[in-house]
Motif scaffolding. Structure first.
Motif, short mmCIF file in Angstrom:
data_model
loop_
_atom_site.label_atom_id
_atom_site.label_comp_id
_atom_site.label_asym_id
_atom_site.label_seq_id
_atom_site.Cartn_x
_atom_site.Cartn_y
_atom_site.Cartn_z
N TYR A 25 0.81 -1.07 -0.10
CA TYR A 25 0.14 -0.03 0.06
C TYR A 25 0.88 1.15 0.07
CZ TYR A 25 -2.54 4.11 1.98
OH TYR A 25 -2.72 5.27 2.29
N GLU A 26 2.03 1.41 0.61
CA GLU A 26 2.88 2.45 0.81
C GLU A 26 3.20 3.17 -0.46
OE1 GLU A 26 5.83 -0.59 2.04
OE2 GLU A 26 3.70 -0.33 2.55
N HIS A 27 3.31 2.18 -1.61
CA HIS A 27 3.76 2.45 -2.89
C HIS A 27 2.69 3.85 -3.44
CE1 HIS A 27 7.10 0.04 -3.31
NE2 HIS A 27 6.38 -1.02 -3.38
N THR A 28 1.52 3.75 -2.98
CA THR A 28 0.41 5.05 -3.32
C THR A 28 0.90 6.15 -2.83
OG1 THR A 28 -1.07 4.44 -1.59
CG2 THR A 28 -1.53 3.04 -3.33
N ILE A 29 1.47 6.29 -1.37
CA ILE A 29 1.96 7.21 -0.77
C ILE A 29 3.05 8.05 -1.51
CG2 ILE A 29 2.61 8.32 1.40
CD1 ILE A 29 0.88 6.52 2.84
N ASN A 30 4.01 6.98 -1.58
CA ASN A 30 5.30 7.27 -2.48
C ASN A 30 5.15 7.92 -3.61
OD1 ASN A 30 7.32 6.69 -0.53
ND2 ASN A 30 7.18 4.49 -0.95
N LEU A 31 4.29 7.28 -4.62
CA LEU A 31 4.04 8.10 -5.64
C LEU A 31 3.37 9.46 -5.59
CD1 LEU A 31 4.44 6.60 -8.88
CD2 LEU A 31 5.29 5.47 -6.75
N GLN A 32 2.35 9.55 -4.98
CA GLN A 32 1.63 10.97 -4.83
C GLN A 32 2.58 11.95 -4.32
OE1 GLN A 32 -1.67 12.82 -2.11
NE2 GLN A 32 -2.40 10.99 -2.57
N ALA A 33 3.61 11.50 -3.59
CA ALA A 33 4.68 12.39 -3.42
C ALA A 33 5.51 13.02 -4.52
CB ALA A 33 5.79 11.98 -2.33
N LYS A 34 5.28 12.24 -5.65
CA LYS A 34 5.96 12.33 -6.88
C LYS A 34 4.85 12.86 -7.98
CE LYS A 34 9.67 9.06 -6.27
NZ LYS A 34 9.39 8.35 -5.08
N ASN A 35 3.53 13.13 -7.36
CA ASN A 35 2.55 13.71 -8.25
C ASN A 35 2.02 12.63 -9.24
OD1 ASN A 35 1.04 15.91 -8.18
ND2 ASN A 35 1.64 16.85 -10.15
N GLN A 36 2.06 11.39 -8.81
CA GLN A 36 1.33 10.31 -9.57
C GLN A 36 0.32 9.82 -8.63
OE1 GLN A 36 3.86 7.58 -11.81
NE2 GLN A 36 5.28 9.15 -12.03
N PHE A 37 -1.03 9.56 -9.04
CA PHE A 37 -1.94 9.17 -8.37
C PHE A 37 -2.43 7.64 -8.53
CE2 PHE A 37 -1.90 13.54 -8.16
CZ PHE A 37 -2.16 13.99 -6.80
N LEU A 38 -2.25 6.95 -7.49
CA LEU A 38 -2.53 5.53 -7.38
C LEU A 38 -3.62 5.24 -6.22
CD1 LEU A 38 1.16 3.88 -8.27
CD2 LEU A 38 -0.82 4.31 -9.83
N GLN A 39 -4.44 4.24 -6.40
CA GLN A 39 -5.31 3.92 -5.48
C GLN A 39 -5.34 2.51 -5.28
OE1 GLN A 39 -8.86 6.27 -6.57
NE2 GLN A 39 -9.15 6.71 -4.15
N SER A 40 -5.44 1.92 -3.89
CA SER A 40 -5.74 0.84 -3.36
C SER A 40 -7.21 0.52 -3.59
CB SER A 40 -5.32 0.50 -1.89
OG SER A 40 -5.96 -0.66 -1.27
N ILE A 41 -7.48 -0.70 -4.06
CA ILE A 41 -8.86 -0.94 -4.34
C ILE A 41 -9.60 -2.21 -3.50
CG2 ILE A 41 -9.13 -0.14 -6.42
CD1 ILE A 41 -9.09 -2.75 -7.71
N VAL A 42 -8.44 -3.01 -2.92
CA VAL A 42 -8.81 -3.99 -2.19
C VAL A 42 -7.75 -4.52 -1.21
CG1 VAL A 42 -8.45 -5.98 -3.72
CG2 VAL A 42 -9.89 -6.46 -1.87
N LEU A 43 -7.64 -4.82 -0.05
CA LEU A 43 -6.56 -4.74 0.85
C LEU A 43 -6.35 -6.27 0.95
CD1 LEU A 43 -4.41 -3.38 2.68
CD2 LEU A 43 -6.10 -3.83 4.61
N GLN A 44 -5.14 -7.02 0.78
CA GLN A 44 -4.82 -8.37 1.05
C GLN A 44 -4.11 -8.64 2.49
OE1 GLN A 44 -3.17 -10.27 -2.64
NE2 GLN A 44 -3.10 -8.16 -3.35
N GLY A 45 -3.38 -7.77 3.09
CA GLY A 45 -2.76 -7.81 4.26
C GLY A 45 -3.08 -6.78 5.18
N ARG A 46 -3.02 -7.20 6.55
CA ARG A 46 -3.31 -6.04 7.59
C ARG A 46 -2.12 -6.05 8.42
NH1 ARG A 46 -7.42 -8.68 11.69
NH2 ARG A 46 -6.66 -10.58 11.81
N ALA A 47 -1.04 -6.72 8.07
CA ALA A 47 0.35 -6.40 8.68
C ALA A 47 1.60 -6.71 7.50
CB ALA A 47 0.57 -7.31 9.91
N PRO A 48 2.43 -6.14 7.82
CA PRO A 48 3.69 -6.19 6.67
C PRO A 48 3.93 -7.63 6.50
CG PRO A 48 3.89 -4.16 7.63
CD PRO A 48 2.68 -4.82 8.63
N GLN A 49 4.16 -8.57 7.41
CA GLN A 49 4.53 -9.92 7.42
C GLN A 49 6.19 -9.51 7.09
OE1 GLN A 49 2.44 -12.20 4.85
NE2 GLN A 49 0.76 -11.02 5.20
N ILE A 50 6.92 -8.72 7.37
CA ILE A 50 8.33 -8.46 7.20
C ILE A 50 9.13 -8.66 8.38
CG2 ILE A 50 10.18 -6.94 6.35
CD1 ILE A 50 7.83 -6.06 4.35
#
Length: 344
Positions: free
Chosen positions: A92-117
């Motif tokens: 999901y965080e890629h949508t934030i990263n890209l907005q900071a570069k003026n590109q707009f992406l949106q999450s439409i459905v969540l698959q994970g509620r913790a990063p599992q990293i």
């Protein structure tokens, strides 16, 4: 008075009149062939995508999906931005990263509620490890530079005032290559997903120093709920293909619903053999570790986007928290409808 034959035909006509609206309730898809990019499909991080594909849930929605697997999330994102993919299954965080570069992406459905990293240090290369400061100048394996595994490593290191430039990041993927890189001493530490991290941990190859495979661990690292894998796409694709986006969300939520009651044996039967990395028992031990990190209904938690923004802004000075419009990084419209349909 109705005789038997006319009653049967009247009943059939009544049934048909009930069935017709239901038939047309499935809206026509604007696009049936959809290209999805993903970075490291064999990781548990993307298990809902694999389940929905393997069980035919995309096909059931009238979709013909082509999934292209890349070495890491950053490369899968490039495929979406470059136009070779319609949708990305990624962090999901890629949508934030890209907005900071003026590109707009949106999450439409969540698959994970913790990063599992999880992040761990090599017990061979760093036998005397004591604090995060010991990682300065070291080689750290991530799925691919710029991916969510890299983001988590940056966040963990920032707590010891170690900047991304103070270490060397090495792309190792999320499968056998990651195991080899750590065990052969090519890297000193690793930030990766399961099953890789559990396999390294159980064989004594790594000492875990940060863990977001559970909701509790995620709260400790991020200070709140941290959304992870999702399906995201461009605002333009979403506007032009709302029914297709709904069908994609339906397929994922159907998979999430199946995962809620699936047993270990069901998982083994459903995922490709290569995902097991040659060790069924360890694969299942990994699944137990991350099970609660899988989203339940595809809906983005209210506090999740803010947690992600705070985390990113804490180590990336190109992201100005007050300039990001979080409402433009996700929508719950599709997931909410799918949740209602599947009672997820």
């Amino acid at each position: 008075m109705l005789n038997r034959r006319s009653f049967v035909s009247a009943s059939a006509a009544a049934a048909a009149s009930i069935a017709v609206p239901a038939l047309y309730a499935q809206p026509k898809l604007e696009k049936t062939k959809v290209a999805i990019s993903v970075g490291g499909k064999a990781a548990f991080y993307y298990l809902p995508l694999t389940i929905s594909e393997q069980l035919g849930y995309f096909k059931a929605e009238g979709l013909d999906v082509e999934i292209s697997d890349f070495a890491g999330g950053a490369r899968a994102l490039q495929a979406l931005v470059g136009g070779s993919a319609d949708v990305c299954s990624g962090a999901y965080e890629h949508t934030i990263n890209l907005q900071a570069k003026n590109q707009f992406l949106q999450s439409i459905v969540l698959q994970g509620r913790a990063p599992q990293i999880a992040m761990g240090v090599s017990t061979k290369n760093m036998a005397s490890y004591s604090t995060l400061a010991d990682l300065k100048g070291k080689k750290i394996g991530v799925s691919a530079p710029g991916s969510s595994t890299n983001m988590v490593a940056n966040l963990v290191l920032s707590r010891a005032n170690i900047k991304p430039a103070d270490v060397s990041y090495v792309g190792v993927g999320v499968a056998a290559g990651a195991l080899t890189a750590l065990r052969s001493g090519q890297i000193d530490a690793i930030s990766n997903t399961d099953p890789v991290m559990t396999m390294l941990e159980q064989k004594g190859d790594v000492k875990i120093i940060s863990d977001t495979r559970t909701l509790k661990g995620t709260q400790e690292v991020f200070g709140g709920p941290m959304p992870a894998a999702c399906l995201y796409t461009s605002a333009d694709f979403m506007q032009k293909n709302p029914n297709t986006c709904q069908a994609l969300a339906n397929a994922i939520v159907h998979g999430l619903k199946w995962l809620q009651t699936a047993g270990p044996g069901d998982i083994i039967k459903t995922v490709p053999e290569t995902y097991l990395l040659g060790d069924r028992a360890l694969y299942l031990a990994s699944f137990d570790k991350i099970r609660e990190a899988i989203a339940i209904d595809g809906v983005m938690p209210a506090a999740g986007p803010k947690t992600a923004l705070t985390a990113l802004a804490s180590f990336d000075n190109t992201i100005k928290a007050d300039k990001i419009e979080l409402g433009r990084t996700y929508t719950n419209d599709f997931a909410s409808r799918a949740k209602e349909r599947f009672k997820a």
